[in-house]
Write a protein that holds these residues in place. Structure first.
Motif, PDB file in Angstrom:
ATOM      1  N   LYS A 146       0.162  -1.136   0.442  1.00 39.71           N
ATOM      2  CA  LYS A 146      -0.261   0.117   0.038  1.00 39.71           C
ATOM      3  C   LYS A 146       0.507   1.344  -0.301  1.00 39.71           C
ATOM      4  N   GLY A 147       1.497   0.835   0.795  1.00 41.24           N
ATOM      5  CA  GLY A 147       2.715   2.536   1.249  1.00 41.24           C
ATOM      6  C   GLY A 147       3.844   2.967  -0.739  1.00 41.24           C
ATOM      7  N   THR A 148       4.104   1.445  -0.377  1.00 43.11           N
ATOM      8  CA  THR A 148       4.756   1.728  -1.478  1.00 43.11           C
ATOM      9  C   THR A 148       3.937   2.400  -3.259  1.00 43.11           C
ATOM     10  N   ARG A 164       4.648   6.889  12.901  1.00 40.02           N
ATOM     11  CA  ARG A 164       5.354   6.467  12.924  1.00 40.02           C
ATOM     12  C   ARG A 164       6.132   8.032  13.628  1.00 40.02           C
ATOM     13  N   SER A 202      -1.117  -4.025  16.962  1.00 35.72           N
ATOM     14  CA  SER A 202      -3.021  -4.044  17.358  1.00 35.72           C
ATOM     15  C   SER A 202      -3.222  -2.609  17.060  1.00 35.72           C
ATOM     16  N   ARG A 210      -9.140   1.371   8.935  1.00 37.67           N
ATOM     17  CA  ARG A 210      -9.113   0.123   9.223  1.00 37.67           C
ATOM     18  C   ARG A 210     -10.165  -0.279  10.143  1.00 37.67           C
ATOM     19  N   GLN A 228     -14.192   4.494  11.929  1.00 33.08           N
ATOM     20  CA  GLN A 228     -12.828   4.928  10.962  1.00 33.08           C
ATOM     21  C   GLN A 228     -14.280   5.423   9.604  1.00 33.08           C
ATOM     22  N   ARG A 287      11.697  -5.982   4.717  1.00 34.30           N
ATOM     23  CA  ARG A 287      12.061  -4.533   4.445  1.00 34.30           C
ATOM     24  C   ARG A 287      12.503  -3.940   5.364  1.00 34.30           C
ATOM     25  N   TYR A 308      12.900  -0.313   1.697  1.00 36.02           N
ATOM     26  CA  TYR A 308      14.191  -1.066   0.949  1.00 36.02           C
ATOM     27  C   TYR A 308      13.329  -2.426   1.508  1.00 36.02           C
ATOM     28  N   ARG A 336       0.176  -8.561  13.271  1.00 40.36           N
ATOM     29  CA  ARG A 336      -1.189  -7.659  12.849  1.00 40.36           C
ATOM     30  C   ARG A 336      -2.021  -8.150  11.545  1.00 40.36           C
ATOM     31  N   GLY A 372       3.739  -9.357  -7.820  1.00 33.47           N
ATOM     32  CA  GLY A 372       4.565  -9.326  -9.305  1.00 33.47           C
ATOM     33  C   GLY A 372       5.171  -7.822  -8.761  1.00 33.47           C
TER      34      GLY A 372
HETATM   35  P1  AP5 Z   1       1.224   1.083   8.619  1.00 33.58           P
HETATM   36  O1  AP5 Z   1       2.516   1.824   8.402  1.00 33.58           O
HETATM   37  O2  AP5 Z   1       0.431   1.673   7.809  1.00 33.58           O
HETATM   38  O3  AP5 Z   1       1.145  -0.927   8.367  1.00 33.58           O
HETATM   39  P2  AP5 Z   1       0.354  -1.051   7.692  1.00 33.58           P
HETATM   40  O4  AP5 Z   1      -0.496  -1.349   7.305  1.00 33.58           O
HETATM   41  O5  AP5 Z   1       0.546  -2.739   8.347  1.00 33.58           O
HETATM   42  O6  AP5 Z   1       1.275  -2.215   6.297  1.00 33.58           O
HETATM   43  P3  AP5 Z   1       2.586  -1.715   5.822  1.00 33.58           P
HETATM   44  O7  AP5 Z   1       3.053  -0.346   5.480  1.00 33.58           O
HETATM   45  O8  AP5 Z   1       3.748  -2.475   6.456  1.00 33.58           O
HETATM   46  O9  AP5 Z   1       3.083  -2.417   4.398  1.00 33.58           O
HETATM   47  P4  AP5 Z   1       2.708  -1.497   2.909  1.00 33.58           P
HETATM   48  O10 AP5 Z   1       1.058  -2.236   2.944  1.00 33.58           O
HETATM   49  O11 AP5 Z   1       2.784  -0.457   2.950  1.00 33.58           O
HETATM   50  O12 AP5 Z   1       3.605  -2.650   2.134  1.00 33.58           O
HETATM   51  P5  AP5 Z   1       4.537  -1.734   2.024  1.00 33.58           P
HETATM   52  O13 AP5 Z   1       4.711  -1.300   0.245  1.00 33.58           O
HETATM   53  O14 AP5 Z   1       5.630  -0.646   2.768  1.00 33.58           O
HETATM   54  O15 AP5 Z   1       0.307   1.079  10.172  1.00 33.58           O
HETATM   55  C1  AP5 Z   1       1.566   0.340  11.199  1.00 33.58           C
HETATM   56  C2  AP5 Z   1       1.054   0.407  12.333  1.00 33.58           C
HETATM   57  O16 AP5 Z   1       0.178   1.494  12.486  1.00 33.58           O
HETATM   58  C3  AP5 Z   1      -0.420  -0.458  12.825  1.00 33.58           C
HETATM   59  O17 AP5 Z   1      -0.015  -1.256  13.145  1.00 33.58           O
HETATM   60  C4  AP5 Z   1      -0.955   0.198  13.787  1.00 33.58           C
HETATM   61  O18 AP5 Z   1      -0.532   0.157  14.995  1.00 33.58           O
HETATM   62  C5  AP5 Z   1      -0.731   1.843  13.398  1.00 33.58           C
HETATM   63  N1  AP5 Z   1      -1.980   2.352  12.337  1.00 33.58           N
HETATM   64  C6  AP5 Z   1      -1.856   2.841  11.526  1.00 33.58           C
HETATM   65  N2  AP5 Z   1      -3.045   3.029  10.201  1.00 33.58           N
HETATM   66  C7  AP5 Z   1      -3.925   3.081  11.603  1.00 33.58           C
HETATM   67  C8  AP5 Z   1      -5.660   3.196  11.347  1.00 33.58           C
HETATM   68  N3  AP5 Z   1      -6.097   3.737  10.738  1.00 33.58           N
HETATM   69  N4  AP5 Z   1      -6.521   2.686  13.153  1.00 33.58           N
HETATM   70  C9  AP5 Z   1      -5.226   2.294  14.547  1.00 33.58           C
HETATM   71  N5  AP5 Z   1      -3.814   2.469  14.232  1.00 33.58           N
HETATM   72  C10 AP5 Z   1      -3.073   2.457  13.134  1.00 33.58           C
HETATM   73  O19 AP5 Z   1       5.764  -2.971   1.324  1.00 33.58           O
HETATM   74  C11 AP5 Z   1       5.904  -3.544   2.035  1.00 33.58           C
HETATM   75  C12 AP5 Z   1       7.857  -4.364   1.900  1.00 33.58           C
HETATM   76  O20 AP5 Z   1       6.982  -5.183   0.575  1.00 33.58           O
HETATM   77  C13 AP5 Z   1       9.167  -3.554   1.348  1.00 33.58           C
HETATM   78  O21 AP5 Z   1       9.766  -3.178   1.537  1.00 33.58           O
HETATM   79  C14 AP5 Z   1       8.511  -2.866  -0.436  1.00 33.58           C
HETATM   80  O22 AP5 Z   1       9.545  -2.487  -0.825  1.00 33.58           O
HETATM   81  C15 AP5 Z   1       8.586  -4.343  -0.545  1.00 33.58           C
HETATM   82  N6  AP5 Z   1       7.504  -4.339  -1.685  1.00 33.58           N
HETATM   83  C16 AP5 Z   1       6.308  -3.619  -2.013  1.00 33.58           C
HETATM   84  N7  AP5 Z   1       5.916  -3.710  -3.202  1.00 33.58           N
HETATM   85  C17 AP5 Z   1       6.692  -5.115  -3.352  1.00 33.58           C
HETATM   86  C18 AP5 Z   1       6.387  -5.429  -5.448  1.00 33.58           C
HETATM   87  N8  AP5 Z   1       5.610  -4.927  -5.668  1.00 33.58           N
HETATM   88  N9  AP5 Z   1       6.525  -6.441  -4.727  1.00 33.58           N
HETATM   89  C19 AP5 Z   1       8.532  -6.686  -3.832  1.00 33.58           C
HETATM   90  N10 AP5 Z   1       8.507  -6.507  -3.170  1.00 33.58           N
HETATM   91  C20 AP5 Z   1       7.525  -4.787  -2.676  1.00 33.58           C
END
Ligand code: AP5
Length: 216
Positions: A13-15, A36, A57, A88, A92, A127, A137, A171, A199
């Motif tokens: 999602k973030g990427t 963060r 959580s 989430r 919300q 990550r 990364y 998570r 992909g």
């Molecule tokens: P948050 O930071 O939002 O964590 P998350 O949803 O668990 O999502 P991530 O950031 O871990 O993953 P992502 O899907 O963004 O993947 P990314 O692109 O980084 O939230 C963290 C915490 O904050 C929560 O646990 C909670 O405590 C709190 N929080 C946040 N929002 C909240 C809300 N609304 N309500 C309450 N609490 C909340 O990619 C992951 C990795 O994969 C990276 O290394 C990337 O380089 C790699 N990657 C990405 N895409 C690809 C691809 N296509 N192929 C290969 N590798 C890839």
């Protein structure tokens, strides 16, 4: 255009949200990034949120909703808002509708990035993030040129405290219980589009842009 990007932890999602925002001039709003930042700065919000985040959580709805309310107000007049990891919970989701309508906006689409759990866990545990500029990364999929150093600014790379396998799985469990019900909720409102998150990054970005009707 106001869009929610949802999906399990590690789905990308973030990427993808960062890429889409840069390419299409949208404002990227990520409560995870904002929380963060608050933890790093040691603000009262950060101090309260840290314990929830460390165990995987969700931070209480009231805190996250107020955080997002302020950001939505600050973004008034933007070309579009891209919500990454918000909402989430159903509470919300209701709050988001109310906040958008207060500012004269509405939600146009919810994109659900779909990825199997084992692949998402591999992405999370591999990550690494730059301590200085926040660049992302992956040890296997997107390794830095020099081990442990950011390609962009030379900053130190670290592993997020919630990216250990144990917390990543916790998570995922929280996602299933509290966030997955939003899929049916948004589908019933005709707003939901599933996008395959497997992909490479560019391949997924292309699928997302097409789904959103945005060129490139
Ligand atoms: P948050 O930071 O939002 O964590 P998350 O949803 O668990 O999502 P991530 O950031 O871990 O993953 P992502 O899907 O963004 O993947 P990314 O692109 O980084 O939230 C963290 C915490 O904050 C929560 O646990 C909670 O405590 C709190 N929080 C946040 N929002 C909240 C809300 N609304 N309500 C309450 N609490 C909340 O990619 C992951 C990795 O994969 C990276 O290394 C990337 O380089 C790699 N990657 C990405 N895409 C690809 C691809 N296509 N192929 C290969 N590798 C890839």
């Amino acid at each position: 255009m106001n869009v929610v990007v949802m999906g399990p932890p590690g789905a990308g999602k973030g990427t993808q949200a960062k890429l889409l925002a840069e390419r299409h001039g949208l404002v990227h709003l990520s409560p995870g990034d904002l929380l963060r930042e608050a933890v790093k700065e040691g603000t009262p919000l950060g101090l309260e949120a840290k314990a929830y985040m460390d165990r995987g959580s969700l931070v209480p709805d009231g805190l996250v909703i107020e955080l997002m309310r302020a950001r939505i107000r600050e973004s008034g007049g933007a070309r579009g808002l891209l919500f990454d990891g918000f909402p989430r919970t159903l509470a919300q989701a209701d709050a988001l509708d109310a906040m958008l309508s207060e500012s004269g906006f509405a939600l146009d689409m919810v994109v659900n990035v779909v990825l199997p759990e084992e692949e998402a866990i591999r992405r999370l545990t591999g990550r690494r993030v730059c301590r200085v500029c926040g660049a992302n990364y992956h040890l296997e999929y997107r390794p830095p040129n020099a081990p442990g150093r950011c390609d962009l600014c030379g900053g130190e790379l670290y592993q997020r405290s919630d990216d250990s396998e144990e917390t990543a799985r916790a998570r995922f469990e929280v996602y299933r219980r509290q966030t997955e019900p939003l899929i049916a909720y948004y589908a019933a409102r005709g707003l939901l589009r599933d996008v395959d998150g497997s992909g490479g990054v560019d391949e997924v970005a292309e699928r997302l842009s097409r789904t959103l009707g945005l060129a490139g």
